[in-house]
Design an enzyme around this catalytic site. Structure first.
Site, PDB file in Angstrom:
ATOM      1  CG  ASP A  61      -1.482 -72.097  62.626  1.00  0.00           C
ATOM      2  OD1 ASP A  61      -0.729 -73.047  62.344  1.00  0.00           O
ATOM      3  OD2 ASP A  61      -2.608 -72.234  63.134  1.00  0.00           O
ATOM      4  CG  ASP A  67      -5.181 -64.314  61.628  1.00  0.00           C
ATOM      5  OD1 ASP A  67      -4.327 -64.914  60.971  1.00  0.00           O
ATOM      6  OD2 ASP A  67      -6.369 -64.696  61.740  1.00  0.00           O
ATOM      7  CD  GLU A  89      -6.369 -69.808  65.911  1.00  0.00           C
ATOM      8  OE1 GLU A  89      -6.822 -68.834  65.286  1.00  0.00           O
ATOM      9  OE2 GLU A  89      -6.222 -70.925  65.419  1.00  0.00           O
ATOM     10  CD  GLU A  90      -4.736 -65.304  65.650  1.00  0.00           C
ATOM     11  OE1 GLU A  90      -5.421 -66.086  64.975  1.00  0.00           O
ATOM     12  OE2 GLU A  90      -3.492 -65.237  65.570  1.00  0.00           O
ATOM     13  CG  ASP A 108     -10.208 -68.921  65.480  1.00  0.00           C
ATOM     14  OD1 ASP A 108     -10.226 -69.948  64.784  1.00  0.00           O
ATOM     15  OD2 ASP A 108      -9.479 -67.934  65.230  1.00  0.00           O
ATOM     16  CG  LEU A 110     -10.362 -63.532  60.351  1.00  0.00           C
ATOM     17  CD1 LEU A 110     -11.791 -62.977  60.355  1.00  0.00           C
ATOM     18  CD2 LEU A 110      -9.455 -62.550  59.632  1.00  0.00           C
ATOM     19  CG  ASP A 111     -11.869 -70.900  61.958  1.00  0.00           C
ATOM     20  OD1 ASP A 111     -10.949 -71.500  62.553  1.00  0.00           O
ATOM     21  OD2 ASP A 111     -12.495 -71.395  61.003  1.00  0.00           O
ATOM     22  CD  GLU A 271     -10.396 -73.482  65.638  1.00  0.00           C
ATOM     23  OE1 GLU A 271      -9.866 -74.579  65.847  1.00  0.00           O
ATOM     24  OE2 GLU A 271      -9.969 -72.682  64.780  1.00  0.00           O
TER      25      GLU A 271
HETATM   26  P1  AFP Z   1      -7.080 -71.238  59.230  1.00  0.00           P
HETATM   27  O1  AFP Z   1      -7.763 -70.364  60.238  1.00  0.00           O
HETATM   28  O2  AFP Z   1      -5.616 -71.389  59.444  1.00  0.00           O
HETATM   29  O3  AFP Z   1      -7.447 -70.858  57.809  1.00  0.00           O
HETATM   30  O4  AFP Z   1      -7.645 -72.728  59.444  1.00  0.00           O
HETATM   31  C1  AFP Z   1      -9.005 -72.896  59.172  1.00  0.00           C
HETATM   32  C2  AFP Z   1      -9.430 -74.142  59.916  1.00  0.00           C
HETATM   33  O5  AFP Z   1      -9.086 -74.034  61.271  1.00  0.00           O
HETATM   34  C3  AFP Z   1     -10.915 -74.402  59.767  1.00  0.00           C
HETATM   35  O6  AFP Z   1     -11.655 -73.238  59.551  1.00  0.00           O
HETATM   36  C4  AFP Z   1     -11.006 -75.328  58.585  1.00  0.00           C
HETATM   37  O7  AFP Z   1     -12.093 -76.212  58.663  1.00  0.00           O
HETATM   38  C5  AFP Z   1      -9.688 -76.089  58.668  1.00  0.00           C
HETATM   39  O8  AFP Z   1      -8.758 -75.256  59.363  1.00  0.00           O
HETATM   40  C6  AFP Z   1      -9.125 -76.385  57.295  1.00  0.00           C
HETATM   41  O9  AFP Z   1      -7.956 -77.153  57.523  1.00  0.00           O
HETATM   42  P2  AFP Z   1      -7.149 -77.720  56.263  1.00  0.00           P
HETATM   43  O10 AFP Z   1      -6.544 -76.515  55.614  1.00  0.00           O
HETATM   44  O11 AFP Z   1      -6.140 -78.671  56.853  1.00  0.00           O
HETATM   45  O12 AFP Z   1      -8.152 -78.417  55.369  1.00  0.00           O
END
Ligand code: AFP
Length: 328
Positions: A61, A67, A89-90, A108, A110-111, A271
């Protein structure tokens, strides 16, 4: 002091020394979260706020500069704590801070970071284990061995949802004093609810059990669920989890037929497992659609897992859709 931890919090941790170590680590993470919250609150006022860092994380990603900055803040905060190993995660591999220390932390940092520049609530998810002889052994285990599972939310409130196995607590940052204070001593998820969270744009990729369940949710009162179902999808796990903790519902990120999503999108270690621990301790359930998340052994550091969690009744209903598929 960055957090006023309740007396009941770590009651289930038998050793007084280990309780002290956990308190010290949570206090350091709370201090780091206050700094991260400040960075998120400044948003575009900081020129590199949402810009890509030009690197990629363990799953390829694209990393946003926040992040990377967040991971640096947490790594440095943990250096002053009784933490031997840090898995992020990073970062591709495990960071050894001091192998003689008693704890291992996974995070994680910064989720929800794909939402960074849209002012949506995002957060830091973390898990604390008792360290084992080696870095790998400290994380290659089932989530039920966690000492602590928690997540910070950087939203209208800066909050911390956390458990050490004696119920799930909510703390909210008092900005005037710079301290997280206990707001709810025992969070409780209603056993049943009628709100589902899923990224519906993936409909064509879902396997039959999930597709049939979501079709029945959409049928609502006119289908087998016999009740109107509402839908919410924030696309930020901590925000969706926080809503479910406050009013119930079900969250689904299942495996699907897209390449790379054979085991869903979310990672087991930092997560799904901490979220599952928190949800179960609040009277909810968390599965991969069929089996309990906290019983799944971790085999590779960044492995993904399908994740279904929330109110006990709808989570158990989803399981029957898988069973019916097998039986049919
Ligand atoms: P990011 O950290 O890349 O924004 O992903 C967020 C995540 O891991 C989680 O927080 C969300 O529930 C999910 O991905 C959203 O995934 P989609 O973008 O495929 O809906």
């Amino acid at each position: 002091m960055s957090i006023q931890i309740s007396g009941a919090f770590a009651k289930n941790i038998s050793s007084a020394k280990l309780r002290l170590d956990v308190h010290q680590t949570i206090t350091a993470l709370a201090k780091a979260a206050i700094e991260i919250s400040h960075l998120c609150a400044r948003g575009p006022l900081d020129t590199d706020f949402g810009s890509l860092a030009g690197s990629a994380n363990s799953d390829g990603d694209a990393q946003k500069s926040l992040d990377v900055r967040t991971d640096e803040i947490i790594t440095s905060a943990l250096k002053g704590t009784p933490t031997a190993y840090y898995a992020s995660e990073e970062q591709e591999g495990i960071v050894t801070l001091d192998r003689d220390k008693p704890l291992a932390v996974a995070s994680d940092p910064l989720d929800g970071s794909s939402n960074i520049d849209t002012n949506v609530s995002i957060g830091t998810i973390f898990s604390i284990f008792k360290a084992r002889q080696t870095a790998e052994a400290s994380f290659m285990r089932a989530g039920r061995e966690q000492l602590v599972g928690g997540f910070f939310v950087y939203g209208p409130q800066t909050s911390l949802v956390i458990t050490a196995g004696n119920g799930t607590e909510l703390y909210v940052l008092d900005r005037e004093e710079g301290v997280f204070k206990l707001a709810i001593a025992k969070m409780h998820i209603p056993k049943d609810a009628h709100e589902y969270a899923i990224n519906a744009s993936n409909f064509q990729s879902w396997h039959t059990p999930i597709r049939t369940y979501i079709e029945d949710c959409q049928l609502g009162a006119f289908g087998p669920l016999q009740r109107k179902q509402n839908m919410r999808w924030i696309g930020s796990l901590v925000a969706d989890a926080n809503r479910i903790l406050m009013r119930g519902g079900i969250f689904l990120y299942p495996e699907d037929t897209r390449q790379g999503y054979e085991n869903g999108r979310l990672r087991l270690l930092y997560e799904a497992s901490p979220i599952a621990f928190i949800i179960e301790q609040a009277g909810g359930a968390a599965t991969n659609g069929q089996s309990r998340i906290l019983d799944i052994e971790l085999n590779t550091l960044h492995e993904r897992v399908p994740l279904v969690f929330g109110s006990v009744y709808p989570v158990s209903q989803v399981k029957t859709y898988y069973q019916n598929q097998v039986d049919s």
